[in-house]
Design a protein around this motif. Structure first.
Motif, PDB file in Angstrom:
ATOM      1  N   LEU A 193       0.875  -1.199  -0.170  1.00  0.00           N
ATOM      2  CA  LEU A 193       0.014  -0.050  -0.059  1.00  0.00           C
ATOM      3  C   LEU A 193       0.942   1.269  -0.044  1.00  0.00           C
ATOM      4  N   ALA A 194       1.887   1.338   0.773  1.00  0.00           N
ATOM      5  CA  ALA A 194       2.862   2.365   0.780  1.00  0.00           C
ATOM      6  C   ALA A 194       3.562   2.721  -0.419  1.00  0.00           C
ATOM      7  N   SER A 195       3.839   1.606  -1.229  1.00  0.00           N
ATOM      8  CA  SER A 195       4.589   1.899  -2.672  1.00  0.00           C
ATOM      9  C   SER A 195       3.405   2.361  -3.562  1.00  0.00           C
ATOM     10  N   MET A 196       2.309   2.349  -3.437  1.00  0.00           N
ATOM     11  CA  MET A 196       1.381   2.646  -4.437  1.00  0.00           C
ATOM     12  C   MET A 196       1.253   4.177  -4.770  1.00  0.00           C
ATOM     13  N   ARG A 197       1.310   4.894  -3.688  1.00  0.00           N
ATOM     14  CA  ARG A 197       1.224   6.321  -3.661  1.00  0.00           C
ATOM     15  C   ARG A 197       2.184   7.013  -3.075  1.00  0.00           C
ATOM     16  N   ALA A 198       2.675   8.416  -3.440  1.00  0.00           N
ATOM     17  CA  ALA A 198       3.623   9.091  -2.664  1.00  0.00           C
ATOM     18  C   ALA A 198       3.388   9.611  -1.505  1.00  0.00           C
ATOM     19  N   ASP A 199       1.743   9.850  -1.201  1.00  0.00           N
ATOM     20  CA  ASP A 199       1.464  10.306  -0.058  1.00  0.00           C
ATOM     21  C   ASP A 199       1.228   9.214   1.240  1.00  0.00           C
ATOM     22  N   LEU A 200       1.691   8.111   1.130  1.00  0.00           N
ATOM     23  CA  LEU A 200       1.619   6.768   1.960  1.00  0.00           C
ATOM     24  C   LEU A 200       2.696   6.721   2.539  1.00  0.00           C
TER      25      LEU A 200
END
Length: 741
Positions: A414-421
């Motif tokens: 999940l953290a690698s999916m978007r820069a704001d995570l």
């Protein structure tokens, strides 16, 4: 007694013709007359249609009448004739009016799109629960045929204006066409010019009797002003801010713009962003009256402690968020801790997750997020900088719940999916709370080596390289000492180019490699490249021979003559003032340990706080497979150690990392990882000296002064052979041995 007038039916009777065609007779034609006398049965004198009878009951039409009037034509070319594609019309289509009889005359025509509309009518009948379903669908299908047949030859969709030509059921048929994708969108909205900009008197002066709208926002003011007061003030303010007059991106009028839109469009967009008043229109905009209650862009005054004015727009957004939050439902994928896992579940694909409408949080999830926020504040962190971590935990617990353990792989994906995570601090927190299922560790060096083996074109060579990696890791058929991941990566990286060259030459299996192939490859290289490839090839074929993938080892008898560089000291001007170039206590201590005690870069990353004994001035070096080496620190190095410890405690007082050197990332990581080798490498790049060269210079300098290999072994933990080589390098006159005869 009253008279009875009876008119008998004949073959040329006009009433029968009217009954057959379900139409009224033309005026002036004869009518059938009948009298009904109580007590007297006159069946021949009754009309064919009985108005007092129940709907649907008709007298059978005589056979001679059916033969006289056959069935209507199923494809009448006079009704919506087929047009030539590409033909331009000279005149606009005149007004038409279609009836059911017209639909019956094209019932046999094959019309594209009719099946899709018929299917939508079936669904609409089910949704509306139509009683007379068959008659309702039959009637609408006839009008659908007419609407589709009346299309222009080059258009696939039916124009909205064509529905006005239907005698009945135009709106219902429009819904069916829209659901089938066969209804053309309405024409673009046309702005009606304000009344105040219309006719004028002679001389260009506006008629004072003509009162209307504001020319910009179209607000009805009922005065003689061209612009209302808010629009006039707004234009004046935009001019002072450097605004320009251009075409609005929304209404395409040429007015004073702000953010690409005129004042009216900005008001409409702001009002309909959260449409709590339900004023959004499909093909137009809601207008308003001018005056004290006119719509405007003012949002209120700036309250203390707020970043933006808290006006009605902000209030509408807060109410909309609160309403949307209250309407959220719990996720359908909540994990049950009492549910046992029968089969290992595959990794979840978080790329398809729609984060725009998150599910509602359970009570346990809300408590966990509140505890996570309190945990970060207790560590002295500013929570405003870690909204990505809170957002990640909210998404994971919202979809999976907080009752069961959470997979570490889910958080990382999940953290690698978007820069704001962000997921690192979430993983550490869940590990401390015992709610994390740890992902099996994967070394990046081993992963890269496996990837290199996978991309090899030949399956036989790819299998051989994977087997070679297993042997290096101690996972072969015969147990052996496992090599470090860095060694495995270096061996595979050195082999990759040679194996690809052999595959390009037509070799498909390692058993085809001979001694001649290896010698030809080594002859093209020199120095360190040849030595690394030779070592890798010998280890590669030795492993394949042990695993019985080759019959013989072609690299066993291949020898390589190479020269080794002699350790050399650095010029004194490059070392002078080395520590003065650094300000950070950590960097100064690292450089001092390498320049004074000849530590390796890998030893710096593995030093622990428990290895340091400042009371005794000792530092223990852990060595795998060998005895630990203890070095004695001087007063200068102890001052550097004290300065670094004070800075570390001041910056990260709650850090539980067990290693001596930390960074801003490893200090707050509760898993306690060591610093990477890249941190040490970047440090010495800033200094301008490689760490290896600085270490060699220190050992050579000590060898010049002592000329005793035992002292070098005690000071730097060298082996007997290495210490002797350094002494011989510093004292070439003692080539026969370190002790003179």
């Amino acid at each position: 007694m009253p008279c009875l007038l009876v008119v008998r039916l004949g073959e040329d009777d006009p009433w029968a013709w009217g009954e057959l065609h379900d139409e009224a007779l033309a005026p002036g034609r004869p009518r059938q007359l009948a009298l009904d006398i109580e007590g007297v049965a006159l069946p021949e004198a009754r009309p064919l249609r009985m108005p007092q009878a129940k709907p649907g009951r008709r007298r059978a039409i005589p056979q001679w009448l059916r033969a006289r009037h056959p069935e209507p034509v199923q494809d009448d070319p006079r009704i919506c004739p087929t047009q030539v594609p590409g033909q331009l019309g000279l005149f606009p289509t005149p007004a038409r009016q279609f009836a059911r009889t017209h639909a019956a005359r094209i019932g046999g025509r094959d019309i594209p799109g009719f099946e899709a509309v018929s299917e939508q009518l079936q669904q609409m009948a089910d949704e509306r629960r139509v009683r007379a379903r068959t008659m309702w669908i039959w009637r609408l299908e006839g009008f659908a045929r007419l609407a589709l047949a009346s299309r222009d030859p080059d258009r696939h969709q039916v124009a909205a204006e064509a529905l006005k030509d239907l005698l009945y059921n135009g709106p219902i048929l429009g819904q069916a066409l829209d659901r089938a994708g066969l209804l053309a969108p309405p024409p673009p909205r046309r702005m009606v010019p304000p009344r105040g900009t219309g006719p004028t008197r002679q001389g260009g002066q506006r008629d004072p009797e003509l009162r209307g709208q504001c020319t910009h926002c179209l607000a009805w003011a009922n005065d003689r002003r061209v612009l209302c007061a808010p629009c006039s003030s707004w234009c004046h303010e935009m001019c002072k801010r450097g605004g320009t007059v251009a075409e609005c991106s929304r209404c395409h009028r040429t007015l004073m713009l702000s953010a690409g839109m005129c004042r009216m469009c900005r008001i409409v967009v702001a009002e309909t962003e959260v449409d709590t008043a339900q004023i959004t229109m499909k093909n137009g905009d809601q207008l308003w009256f001018a005056g004290p209650h006119a719509a405007g862009l003012a949002v209120g005054r700036l309250l203390p402690g707020t970043a933006a004015p808290q006006g009605r727009f902000a209030l509408k957004r807060r109410r909309a968020r609160a309403q949307a939050k209250s309407e959220r439902r719990l996720s359908e994928h909540l994990l049950d801790p009492a549910q046992l896992e029968l089969f290992p579940s595959p990794p979840r694909d978080w790329t398809r997750l729609d984060t725009s409408s998150p599910p509602a949080l359970t009570a346990a999830a809300e408590s966990l997020i509140a505890d996570f926020t309190a945990y970060m504040r207790g560590r002295g962190w500013n929570t405003n900088f870690f909204n990505g971590s809170i957002r990640t935990l909210r998404i994971v617990t919202g979809h999976l719940g907080a009752e069961a353990h959470i997979q570490e792989s889910d958080i990382r994906a999940l953290a690698s999916m978007r820069a704001d995570l962000q997921g690192a601090r979430v993983i550490n927190y869940l590990r401390l709370r015992g709610l994390l299922t740890v992902q099996p560790p994967t070394d990046p060096g081993i992963a890269r080596a496996r990837h290199h083996a996978t991309v090899i074109a030949s399956p036989a060579f790819a299998t051989a390289v994977h087997t070679f990696i297993d042997v290096l890791l101690g996972q072969g058929s015969t147990s052996s000492r496992a090599r470090s991941p860095k060694t495995v990566e270096n061996y595979v990286g050195a082999l990759l180019g040679t194996l690809e060259a052999w595959i390009a030459d037509g070799l498909t299996d390692p058993r085809e490699i001979t001694k001649k192939h290896i010698e030809d490859v080594l002859d093209l290289l020199h120095g360190g490249q040849a030595r690394r490839l030779h070592t890798s090839l010998r280890s590669f074929f030795r492993a394949l021979k042990r695993e019985r993938l080759v019959f013989r080892d072609p690299a066993r008898s291949v020898s390589l003559t190479s020269s080794r560089p002699v350790p050399a000291a650095l010029p004194s001007d490059r070392i002078a003032g080395l520590l003065d170039r650094l300000d950070d206590p950590r960097d100064r201590l690292m450089v001092a340990l390498v320049a004074i005690y000849a530590l390796l870069p890998g030893q710096l990353t593995r030093l622990r706080r428990t290895d340091l004994d400042r009371s005794k001035g000792q530092l223990r070096l852990r060595r795998t497979g060998r005895m630990d080496h203890v070095i004695y620190l001087d007063a200068f190095t102890l001052r550097l150690v004290t300065a670094w410890e004070l800075q570390r405690h001041r910056r990260w007082p709650d850090s539980s990392n067990p290693y001596l050197f930390v960074t801003r990332n490893t200090a707050v990581d509760d898993s306690g990882p060591p610093i990477s080798a890249g941190v040490v490498q970047l440090l010495f790049q800033r200094v301008g000296l490689p760490a290896g060269r600085l270490r060699v210079d220190r050992i050579v300098d000590e060898a010049r002064h002592s000329a005793d290999p035992v002292r070098l072994m005690e000071l730097f933990g060298l082996s007997n052979l290495s210490a002797t080589n350094y002494v011989l390098t510093a004292h070439p006159d003692k080539k026969n041995g370190p002790i003179a005869p």
